[in-house]
Design an enzyme around this catalytic site. Structure first.
Site, PDB file in Angstrom:
ATOM      1  N   HIS A  91      -7.479  -4.650  10.170  1.00  0.00           N
ATOM      2  CA  HIS A  91      -7.386  -4.548   8.739  1.00  0.00           C
ATOM      3  C   HIS A  91      -5.868  -5.541   8.349  1.00  0.00           C
ATOM      4  O   HIS A  91      -4.846  -5.631   9.122  1.00  0.00           O
ATOM      5  CB  HIS A  91      -7.006  -3.437   8.346  1.00  0.00           C
ATOM      6  CG  HIS A  91      -5.948  -2.762   8.710  1.00  0.00           C
ATOM      7  ND1 HIS A  91      -6.289  -1.031   9.342  1.00  0.00           N
ATOM      8  CD2 HIS A  91      -4.558  -2.613   9.058  1.00  0.00           C
ATOM      9  CE1 HIS A  91      -5.110  -0.466   9.495  1.00  0.00           C
ATOM     10  NE2 HIS A  91      -3.794  -2.095   9.100  1.00  0.00           N
ATOM     11  N   ASP A  93       0.988  -1.804   0.217  1.00  0.00           N
ATOM     12  CA  ASP A  93       0.097  -0.125  -0.459  1.00  0.00           C
ATOM     13  C   ASP A  93       0.443   1.565   0.054  1.00  0.00           C
ATOM     14  O   ASP A  93       2.200   1.209   0.375  1.00  0.00           O
ATOM     15  CB  ASP A  93      -0.610   0.409   0.973  1.00  0.00           C
ATOM     16  CG  ASP A  93      -0.318  -0.489   2.410  1.00  0.00           C
ATOM     17  OD1 ASP A  93       0.478  -0.497   2.642  1.00  0.00           O
ATOM     18  OD2 ASP A  93      -1.145  -0.915   3.517  1.00  0.00           O
ATOM     19  N   ASP A 124      -7.540  -2.601  14.917  1.00  0.00           N
ATOM     20  CA  ASP A 124      -8.986  -2.863  13.822  1.00  0.00           C
ATOM     21  C   ASP A 124      -9.711  -3.950  13.132  1.00  0.00           C
ATOM     22  O   ASP A 124      -9.979  -4.143  12.375  1.00  0.00           O
ATOM     23  CB  ASP A 124      -9.753  -1.400  13.148  1.00  0.00           C
ATOM     24  CG  ASP A 124      -8.634  -1.169  11.520  1.00  0.00           C
ATOM     25  OD1 ASP A 124      -7.629  -1.898  11.146  1.00  0.00           O
ATOM     26  OD2 ASP A 124      -8.941  -0.384  10.635  1.00  0.00           O
ATOM     27  N   GLU A 163     -10.058  -1.953   5.555  1.00  0.00           N
ATOM     28  CA  GLU A 163     -10.384  -1.235   6.913  1.00  0.00           C
ATOM     29  C   GLU A 163     -11.475  -2.076   6.904  1.00  0.00           C
ATOM     30  O   GLU A 163     -11.926  -2.655   5.530  1.00  0.00           O
ATOM     31  CB  GLU A 163     -10.777   0.368   6.482  1.00  0.00           C
ATOM     32  CG  GLU A 163      -9.153   1.122   6.433  1.00  0.00           C
ATOM     33  CD  GLU A 163      -8.557   1.288   7.955  1.00  0.00           C
ATOM     34  OE1 GLU A 163      -8.731  -0.246   8.533  1.00  0.00           O
ATOM     35  OE2 GLU A 163      -8.418   2.009   7.727  1.00  0.00           O
TER      36      GLU A 163
HETATM   37  C1  F6R Z   1       1.145  -1.358   5.861  1.00  0.00           C
HETATM   38  C2  F6R Z   1      -0.094  -1.902   6.126  1.00  0.00           C
HETATM   39  C3  F6R Z   1      -0.670  -1.957   7.770  1.00  0.00           C
HETATM   40  C4  F6R Z   1       0.257  -2.781   8.721  1.00  0.00           C
HETATM   41  C5  F6R Z   1      -0.982  -2.171   9.758  1.00  0.00           C
HETATM   42  C6  F6R Z   1       0.107  -2.152  11.348  1.00  0.00           C
HETATM   43  O1  F6R Z   1       2.083  -1.282   5.273  1.00  0.00           O
HETATM   44  O2  F6R Z   1       0.037  -2.932   5.024  1.00  0.00           O
HETATM   45  O3  F6R Z   1      -1.589  -3.488   7.243  1.00  0.00           O
HETATM   46  O4  F6R Z   1       0.395  -3.419   8.886  1.00  0.00           O
HETATM   47  O5  F6R Z   1      -1.314  -1.285  10.000  1.00  0.00           O
HETATM   48  O6  F6R Z   1       0.995  -1.247  11.437  1.00  0.00           O
HETATM   49  P1  F6R Z   1       2.095  -1.475  12.689  1.00  0.00           P
HETATM   50  O7  F6R Z   1       2.958  -2.264  12.244  1.00  0.00           O
HETATM   51  O8  F6R Z   1       2.938  -0.184  12.456  1.00  0.00           O
HETATM   52  O9  F6R Z   1       1.557  -1.382  13.833  1.00  0.00           O
END
Ligand code: F6R
Length: 261
Positions: free
Chosen positions: A138, A67, A136, A143
């Site tokens: 995801h 992403d 959440d 989301e």
């Molecule tokens: C980032 C991504 C997100 C993160 C998730 C956890 O490329 O795809 O899904 O993996 O938000 O983020 P952290 O590791 O910062 O807790």
């Protein structure tokens, strides 16, 4: 789903890096899906160490990131493009031409999403996809409510994600509100999905992902449909899993079973 519970973040990072290393040794032109955020940084550090100290070769590897924020140019310090060069690509021998990261500042976002999907197909699909999990539930930026059949698309960030990611920006208002993200169906096509999580703040999301019903409200729960999903987590992130003792037992005994063969 295979659930691997490690004592801490360092151990889970090593476990994930070992899986990537073994795959890379089997297939030097591995197609590797990558995530950003705090969680995979230890895994990237371990891969860098393996490159520098053990000669792990990334020269033929093809990468696809999950992403990118809409509106941040690749040179922006908070862009995922910048993050990936800073935390991994600048320190290994990956060919820059083999790196794919969505571009959040293209004039036609939807056409770019379709192009991104085509690039994944052209590369022969993703062999290993590294994933984090949002508080959440995801995966990537899918989301709550994102279709489980979604392909690469533009997604509006949830309020909780904006708050979670505000730590990387000066002010919460600066967090972009939209992102380009691989869809859930895109992710499920990867041949092996490895989801990493550490810390107590991920315990709820992990429990819903692994033991809850499959629902678009927790997009990571779609991994229950994946034939090869490995969930590598530390003890605090595992603390709300009802069957954590069982997962540990299986992990230990499966190793013995295979090593005895
Ligand atoms: C980032 C991504 C997100 C993160 C998730 C956890 O490329 O795809 O899904 O993996 O938000 O983020 P952290 O590791 O910062 O807790």
């Amino acid at each position: 789903m295979e659930v691997i519970i490690k004592t801490d973040k360092e151990e889970l990072s090593k476990e994930a890096a070992q899986i990537v290393k073994a795959a890379l040794q089997r297939k030097p032109n591995l197609v590797l899906g990558l995530a950003t955020g705090s969680t995979p940084v230890g895994t990237y550090q371990e891969l860098i160490r393996m490159h520098k100290e053990e000669g792990l070769d990334f020269s033929k590897v093809v990468t696809f990131n999950l992403d990118e924020y809409v509106g941040l140019p690749p040179s922006h310090e908070q862009s995922y493009n910048y993050f990936m060069y800073d935390n991994l690509f600048n320190h290994i021998n990956v060919n820059p031409q083999n790196i794919h990261i969505p571009n959040g500042v293209v004039p036609d976002l939807d056409a770019h999403c379709e192009w991104y999907e085509r690039q994944i197909q052209k590369a022969g699909g993703i062999d290993i996809q590294i994933l984090g999990i949002g508080s959440d539930g995801h995966i990537a930026f899918n989301e709550p409510g994102a279709s489980l059949a979604s392909r690469t698309h533009v997604e509006g960030l949830a309020e909780s994600t904006i708050k979670d990611n505000a730590r990387f920006f000066e002010r919460e208002e600066d967090v972009p509100r939209f992102a380009i993200t691989m869809g859930v169906a895109t992710i499920l096509e990867a041949r092996h999905c490895i989801l990493l999580a550490n810390g107590e703040n991920k315990a709820d999301a992990v429990a819903k992902c692994v033991e809850g019903p499959i629902t678009s409200q927790i997009t990571s729960s779609a991994l229950q449909m994946h034939p090869k999903a490995t969930i590598i987590i530390d003890e605090p992130a595992a603390s709300k899993l009802e069957r954590r003792k069982h997962y540990k037992w299986v992990y230990e005994n499966k190793r013995k079973l295979y090593s005895a063969q």
